[in-house]
Design a protein around this motif. Structure first.
Motif, PDB file in Angstrom:
ATOM      1  N   UNK A 179      43.452  28.620  38.124  1.00 37.48           N
ATOM      2  CA  UNK A 179      43.685  28.566  39.556  1.00 37.48           C
ATOM      3  C   UNK A 179      43.176  29.773  40.332  1.00 37.48           C
ATOM      4  N   UNK A 180      42.615  30.753  39.630  1.00 39.53           N
ATOM      5  CA  UNK A 180      42.154  31.973  40.298  1.00 39.53           C
ATOM      6  C   UNK A 180      40.648  32.138  40.183  1.00 39.53           C
ATOM      7  N   UNK A 181      40.105  31.960  38.977  1.00 38.09           N
ATOM      8  CA  UNK A 181      38.664  32.108  38.795  1.00 38.09           C
ATOM      9  C   UNK A 181      38.310  32.612  37.413  1.00 38.09           C
ATOM     10  N   UNK A 182      37.063  33.018  37.273  1.00 38.68           N
ATOM     11  CA  UNK A 182      36.530  33.517  36.013  1.00 38.68           C
ATOM     12  C   UNK A 182      36.312  35.023  36.130  1.00 38.68           C
ATOM     13  N   UNK A 183      36.579  35.723  35.033  1.00 42.45           N
ATOM     14  CA  UNK A 183      36.516  37.174  35.019  1.00 42.45           C
ATOM     15  C   UNK A 183      35.742  37.666  33.798  1.00 42.45           C
ATOM     16  N   UNK A 184      35.158  38.851  33.938  1.00 41.86           N
ATOM     17  CA  UNK A 184      34.412  39.459  32.844  1.00 41.86           C
ATOM     18  C   UNK A 184      35.403  39.935  31.781  1.00 41.86           C
ATOM     19  N   UNK A 185      35.159  39.538  30.547  1.00 42.17           N
ATOM     20  CA  UNK A 185      36.037  39.895  29.434  1.00 42.17           C
ATOM     21  C   UNK A 185      35.836  41.348  29.016  1.00 42.17           C
ATOM     22  N   UNK A 186      36.859  41.885  28.379  1.00 42.19           N
ATOM     23  CA  UNK A 186      36.761  43.222  27.811  1.00 42.19           C
ATOM     24  C   UNK A 186      35.698  43.236  26.723  1.00 42.19           C
ATOM     25  N   UNK A 187      34.856  44.249  26.715  1.00 39.64           N
ATOM     26  CA  UNK A 187      33.814  44.374  25.703  1.00 39.64           C
ATOM     27  C   UNK A 187      32.619  43.458  25.923  1.00 39.64           C
ATOM     28  N   UNK A 188      32.553  42.782  27.077  1.00 39.87           N
ATOM     29  CA  UNK A 188      31.474  41.823  27.345  1.00 39.87           C
ATOM     30  C   UNK A 188      30.104  42.499  27.344  1.00 39.87           C
TER      31      UNK A 188
END
Length: 126
Positions: A69-78
């Protein structure tokens, strides 16, 4: 974000690579929200399914994560993961074809190195 897409690769792969480039170049950092599917659809004037396919690949590779419900985010260590992936594919995707062409042209190792050194100074990262 660059609007230029070409016909050499599928569009969903190009959209995936644009986001990867933004992560590698630190335009997007860990836990930053990536552009929404709707934003990418409007920006590139492509089908919603095409954009979703590219983003879903990033989710599968654990480069981005979804907050419902909020969006997509960059993962840790990406960033580290992407740099490692690209380094592993660099020789086969870029160096090997270059060496094959150099062999056809009968370029010596010294000539190849000279050309690379000359060009390296003029390279600008997008």
């Amino acid at each position: 974000m660059s609007k230029s897409l070409d016909d050499k690769k599928p569009i969903f792969i190009q959209i995936k690579e644009v986001i990867e480039d933004q992560i590698i170049n630190e335009q997007l950092k860990e836990h930053d929200q990536i552009p929404s599917t709707n934003q990418l659809v409007q920006f590139y004037k492509v089908n919603h399914i095409t954009v979703s396919k590219g983003i879903n690949l990033l989710v599968e590779e654990e480069v981005v994560y979804k907050k419902r419900g909020v969006g997509m985010y960059v993962a840790e260590g990406a960033k580290e993961k992407l740099v490692l992936q690209r380094r592993e594919g660099f020789a086969e995707e870029f160096v090997l074809p270059m060496l094959k062409e150099a062999k056809k042209l009968k370029l010596s190792d010294d000539e190849i190195v000279r050309i690379m050194k000359k060009l390296k100074g003029s390279v600008k990262v997008d």
